[in-house]
Design a protein around this motif. Sequence first.
Motif, mmCIF file in Angstrom:
data_model
loop_
_atom_site.group_PDB
_atom_site.id
_atom_site.type_symbol
_atom_site.label_atom_id
_atom_site.label_comp_id
_atom_site.label_asym_id
_atom_site.label_seq_id
_atom_site.Cartn_x
_atom_site.Cartn_y
_atom_site.Cartn_z
ATOM 1 N N LYS A 172 -56.309 51.654 2.712
ATOM 2 C CA LYS A 172 -57.315 51.426 3.749
ATOM 3 C C LYS A 172 -56.650 51.329 5.116
ATOM 4 O O LYS A 172 -55.585 50.725 5.245
ATOM 5 N N LEU A 189 -55.712 49.965 8.552
ATOM 6 C CA LEU A 189 -55.713 48.659 9.211
ATOM 7 C C LEU A 189 -55.922 48.799 10.706
ATOM 8 O O LEU A 189 -56.764 48.111 11.298
ATOM 9 N N ILE A 240 -59.254 47.723 12.518
ATOM 10 C CA ILE A 240 -60.434 47.788 11.662
ATOM 11 C C ILE A 240 -60.728 46.405 11.084
ATOM 12 O O ILE A 240 -59.881 45.791 10.422
ATOM 13 N N GLY A 241 -61.935 45.893 11.357
ATOM 14 C CA GLY A 241 -62.353 44.593 10.833
ATOM 15 C C GLY A 241 -63.361 44.744 9.715
ATOM 16 O O GLY A 241 -63.891 45.830 9.468
ATOM 17 N N GLU A 242 -63.637 43.657 9.023
ATOM 18 C CA GLU A 242 -64.606 43.696 7.931
ATOM 19 C C GLU A 242 -66.012 43.967 8.448
ATOM 20 O O GLU A 242 -66.796 44.672 7.820
ATOM 21 N N LEU A 243 -66.334 43.366 9.612
ATOM 22 C CA LEU A 243 -67.662 43.556 10.200
ATOM 23 C C LEU A 243 -67.596 44.364 11.489
ATOM 24 O O LEU A 243 -68.349 45.316 11.672
ATOM 25 N N ASP A 244 -66.685 43.947 12.388
ATOM 26 C CA ASP A 244 -66.551 44.629 13.671
ATOM 27 C C ASP A 244 -65.107 45.050 13.891
ATOM 28 O O ASP A 244 -64.172 44.367 13.461
ATOM 29 N N ASP A 245 -64.936 46.174 14.590
ATOM 30 C CA ASP A 245 -63.602 46.635 14.968
ATOM 31 C C ASP A 245 -63.188 46.006 16.284
ATOM 32 O O ASP A 245 -64.027 45.696 17.144
#
Length: 361
Positions: free
Chosen positions: A186, A188, A215-220
Motif C-alpha cells: 500500500k 504510504l 495517504i491517510g485512512e480517511l484524509d490525505d
Amino acid sequence: MLKIIDKYILKRYLATFSVMLLMFIPIGIVIDVSEKVNKMIANKIPFKEIAIYYFDFTIYFANLLFPIFLFLSIIWFTSKLANNTEIIAILSSGISFTRFLRPYILGATAVSIFALLMGFFMVPKANAGFNSFRFTYLNNSGVSGMRDNSDVYRQISDDEYIYVSNFNTVSKVAFNFTLEKFKNGKLLYKINASRLKWNEKDSTYTMFNYKKRTIGELDDVFESAEKKDTVFKFDLEDLTPLVYIAETLSYTDLTNFIDKERKRGSSNINSYLVVLYKKFSIPVAAFILTIIAVSVSSMKRRGGMGANLAIGILLAFSFVFLDKIFGVLAEKSTLPPIIAVWIPNTVFGILALFLLRNAKR
C-alpha cells in the motif's frame, strides 16, 4: 606425453593464430585512425591519451573478432597440411581422425582458457578505456552520452521507488523527480519535485517545487514548498549507470552489479546478462569452431586452399552474424538472454558434429 605429430600440429595451431592476430590488428588500427584522425586533430588530443586508447583498442578488437581469427587460422594451416598430403600420410599410418583431432582440442583448450581469463580481467579494463575515450573525445554527445539518463526508474529499497524523466550529468540535476514509499503493498506517501539537485558540499539534495502527499485512512495530508533540502539514501550517478558499464566490470563485480540492478528494477538487465553469459559462450565457441574448421579443411579440394578459405570466411561471418542478432534479440525482446547467447553455439555445435561425422568417412 605428446607425440612429435601432436607437437607439430599444436605449434602450428598456436603460431598461426598468433600471426593472424598480429596481421589483422594493425589493419584494424589503420582503418580506425583513418576514420578518427580529423576529430583527434580538431580536439587536440594528447599523444599519450591516443597511445593508451589504441592499446585498449587492440584488446577490444582482438576480443571482438576472436572467433573469426581462430577459425581462419585453423583453416589456413590445416588446408596447407591437406594440400601437402600430410594429413593423408598421418591417417594412412593408422591414426584415426579422432586421434588426429587431439592436438587441435589441446590448442582450443589453451585458447579458451586464455580467452576466459581475458574476458574476466583484461577485456573489461580495455573496454572502460576504449569507451571512455570514444565518448569523451569522439562522440558527438560527449560525456553526457555516457550515461543512460532518460526515463530513469529504479527501486532503491524493498519498498521505495524513484523516477526522473532526465538527469543532467554535468550539473547533477534531475528533472520531474518522483519518490513513492510503500508498506505491505500500500502506498504510504508520494513526493514530487520539478527538479532535484545534488549538493556535493554537504551530500544533500535540494528539491524545487516540492510536493508531498501522505495517504491517510480517511484524509490525505498534503505538503508543499518552493524549495526543500533533504537527505536521500541514493546517489543519482549510481542510478544512471554508464551505458557500457557491464562491459567494464570483472566477473565478480558484474554479478554483484546485476544483482543490485535486478533489485532496482533496471530495464537494462537483459543487456547486462548478455555480457555476463558471453564471457563463457565465447571460450566454448573455440572448441566448436576448431572442430568445424578441421572438418572443412582437412579434405583436399579441387579449388585448393582458396576454396577452403571461402567456406571458412562464410561460416565465420555467419557465426558472428548469429551472435550479434541473438544478442540484440535478448536485449530488445522477451527471449531469455541465456538462451539467446547460447543459440549460435548450439547451431554451430550441431553443424560441427555433422561435419565431423562426414570428415571421418
